[in-house]
Design a protein around this motif. Structure first.
Motif, PDB file in Angstrom:
ATOM      1  N   GLU A 198      -9.685   5.173   0.878  1.00 18.75           N
ATOM      2  CA  GLU A 198      -9.386   3.892   1.523  1.00 18.75           C
ATOM      3  C   GLU A 198     -10.129   2.750   0.837  1.00 18.75           C
ATOM      4  N   THR A 223      -8.323  -0.417  -0.865  1.00 19.85           N
ATOM      5  CA  THR A 223      -8.693  -1.754  -0.388  1.00 19.85           C
ATOM      6  C   THR A 223      -9.035  -2.676  -1.554  1.00 19.85           C
ATOM      7  N   GLN A 224      -9.836  -2.177  -2.480  1.00 19.54           N
ATOM      8  CA  GLN A 224     -10.249  -2.990  -3.624  1.00 19.54           C
ATOM      9  C   GLN A 224      -9.110  -3.187  -4.620  1.00 19.54           C
ATOM     10  N   SER A 256      -6.317  -5.438  -2.948  1.00 22.58           N
ATOM     11  CA  SER A 256      -6.795  -6.678  -2.306  1.00 22.58           C
ATOM     12  C   SER A 256      -6.259  -6.816  -0.884  1.00 22.58           C
ATOM     13  N   VAL A 259       0.843  -1.201   0.000  1.00 22.34           N
ATOM     14  CA  VAL A 259       0.000   0.000   0.000  1.00 22.34           C
ATOM     15  C   VAL A 259       0.878   1.250   0.000  1.00 22.34           C
ATOM     16  N   CYS A 292      -7.105  -5.519   3.435  1.00 18.35           N
ATOM     17  CA  CYS A 292      -8.199  -5.103   4.308  1.00 18.35           C
ATOM     18  C   CYS A 292      -8.083  -3.616   4.641  1.00 18.35           C
ATOM     19  N   ARG A 293      -9.169  -3.059   5.126  1.00 16.35           N
ATOM     20  CA  ARG A 293      -9.236  -1.617   5.435  1.00 16.35           C
ATOM     21  C   ARG A 293      -8.215  -1.242   6.518  1.00 16.35           C
ATOM     22  N   GLU A 294      -8.021  -2.122   7.482  1.00 23.50           N
ATOM     23  CA  GLU A 294      -7.085  -1.847   8.567  1.00 23.50           C
ATOM     24  C   GLU A 294      -5.655  -1.744   8.047  1.00 23.50           C
ATOM     25  N   THR A 295      -5.307  -2.597   7.076  1.00 23.97           N
ATOM     26  CA  THR A 295      -3.968  -2.537   6.479  1.00 23.97           C
ATOM     27  C   THR A 295      -3.749  -1.200   5.788  1.00 23.97           C
ATOM     28  N   VAL A 296      -4.759  -0.734   5.056  1.00 28.09           N
ATOM     29  CA  VAL A 296      -4.673   0.562   4.381  1.00 28.09           C
ATOM     30  C   VAL A 296      -4.473   1.671   5.405  1.00 28.09           C
TER      31      VAL A 296
END
Length: 371
Positions: free
Chosen positions: A35, A39-40, A43, A13, A45-49
């Motif tokens: 975000e 995320t999309q 691929s 990211v 998760c939102r938390e990683t972003v």
């Protein structure tokens, strides 16, 4: 191929956002993608972003506007991207950004090949959009000594051919990687997709499969060539050729996984006699696999599956019969040929193109239905 350390999802990211900033630092836009988009697209998760963006916020490069999104600091972005005056060459890599495995291999290959010389490498993402490609090309029209390009929507009419012609007239060498525009004469490094189709369809036919479906992309050169190779191989092996057994997608369709899965399932329901599927790339393979899992179907038992250009390194563990992506080898060859072009004032008179043969892997994803 040398062993490479796998990047964490957070760093993927961060790299994407840094590349985006590098592309937009000279424009009026300084808002980074949302975000949800990151995320999309990547691929993750939102938390990683959020963790990745926090790293860049803590460094002072990003700042949030309540209710208005996240922005980058242009002054800091410009100070971070100063041209390396000690470099022998300044090279741009323009890539789509959809296939993470192939993109990572290409960039690693180019950097590895140039590791012993002083090269300033800049990466640009088009997200498979022609407007983005145009902006990237214009950004590279001065200050760069060479460009490696993964073409955008290469099977369709391209409104950016005037910019390519301008680069050519300015004697800025460039070479296409994977995708190129068929009505041009520019150098290119390509896969032999017809040979790949022969391997894949042949492996299914020899196990008794006659009703072989295909999932293909129709907006790039590779997808069209793979479909042509698939059709040719289906005829050669006396399999059933039927338009109902082929489903085409746009590259943008790969982003929305829920919609993609629904589309694949509707396609499969219409061809109940189908016993096998060819997937154009690893993203369509993953979408098919997830769709089958949702409906309690198993690859190699309920449906045999093969895949073109599997671009992740886990193909043996995955057990997928495939042609393994040779993006690393293609990237090194593109870097080599580009360096030769940059050093050769007479490069336009020579042919720097090449076609790479596929690497075939026989897994466990094909059921023998001869008996």
């Amino acid at each position: 191929m040398p062993a490479k350390t796998k990047k964490s999802k957070k760093n993927i990211v961060i790299d994407y956002v840094m590349t985006y900033i590098d592309q937009y630092k000279f424009t009026s836009n300084n808002k980074i993608p949302s975000e949800v988009f990151l995320t999309q697209r990547l691929s993750v998760c939102r938390e990683t972003v959020r963790k990745a963006l926090k790293v860049l916020q803590d460094e002072g490069l990003l700042y949030r506007v309540h209710g208005g999104g996240t922005y980058f600091d242009k002054q800091m972005a410009l100070s971070l991207s100063a041209i390396d005056s000690s470099a022998d060459f300044r090279i741009a890599i323009i890539i789509q950004g959809t296939d993470r495995g192939a993109n990572s291999s290409l960039v690693s290959a180019v950097m590895d090949y140039y590791s012993n010389i002083k090269v300033d490498i800049r990466i640009f993402y088009t997200d498979n959009k022609l407007s983005n490609e145009r902006r990237c090309l214009l950004s590279c029209s001065q200050g760069f000594d060479g460009i490696i390009i993964d073409g955008v929507k290469a099977s369709m009419g391209n409104p950016n051919l005037d910019v390519y012609a301008s680069l050519y007239q300015k004697n800025i060498p460039f070479i296409f990687y994977n995708n190129y525009y068929s009505d041009t004469h520019y150098p290119k490094i390509l896969n032999n997709d017809e040979e790949a189709a022969e391997d894949l369809v042949g492996s299914l036919a020899e196990k008794g499969h006659k009703h072989i479906a295909g999932l293909f992309l129709y907006d790039n050169y590779q997808g069209v060539k793979k479909y042509q190779g698939y059709a040719k191989s289906v005829f050669k092996h006396d399999c059933i050729f039927d338009d109902e057994y082929v489903h085409f997608f746009l590259t943008e369709d790969l982003v929305n996984k829920e919609s993609l899965s629904k589309s694949i399932w509707q396609f499969l329901k219409k061809i109940p006699s189908c016993t096998a599927v060819c997937c154009c790339n690893v993203m369509l393979y993953e979408a098919l696999k997830n769709t089958m899992m949702t409906h309690n179907l198993v690859i190699g038992r309920d449906l045999s599956v093969v895949c073109f250009d599997y671009s992740f390194e886990d193909y043996e563990r995955e057990g997928i019969t495939c042609t393994v992506s040779r993006s690393y080898e293609m990237g090194r060859l593109a870097a080599k040929r580009l360096l030769e072009m940059m050093k050769d004032p007479d490069y336009k008179r020579k042919d720097y193109s090449a076609v790479i043969s596929p690497q075939f892997y026989k897994g466990t994803s094909i059921k023998d239905i001869r008996f």
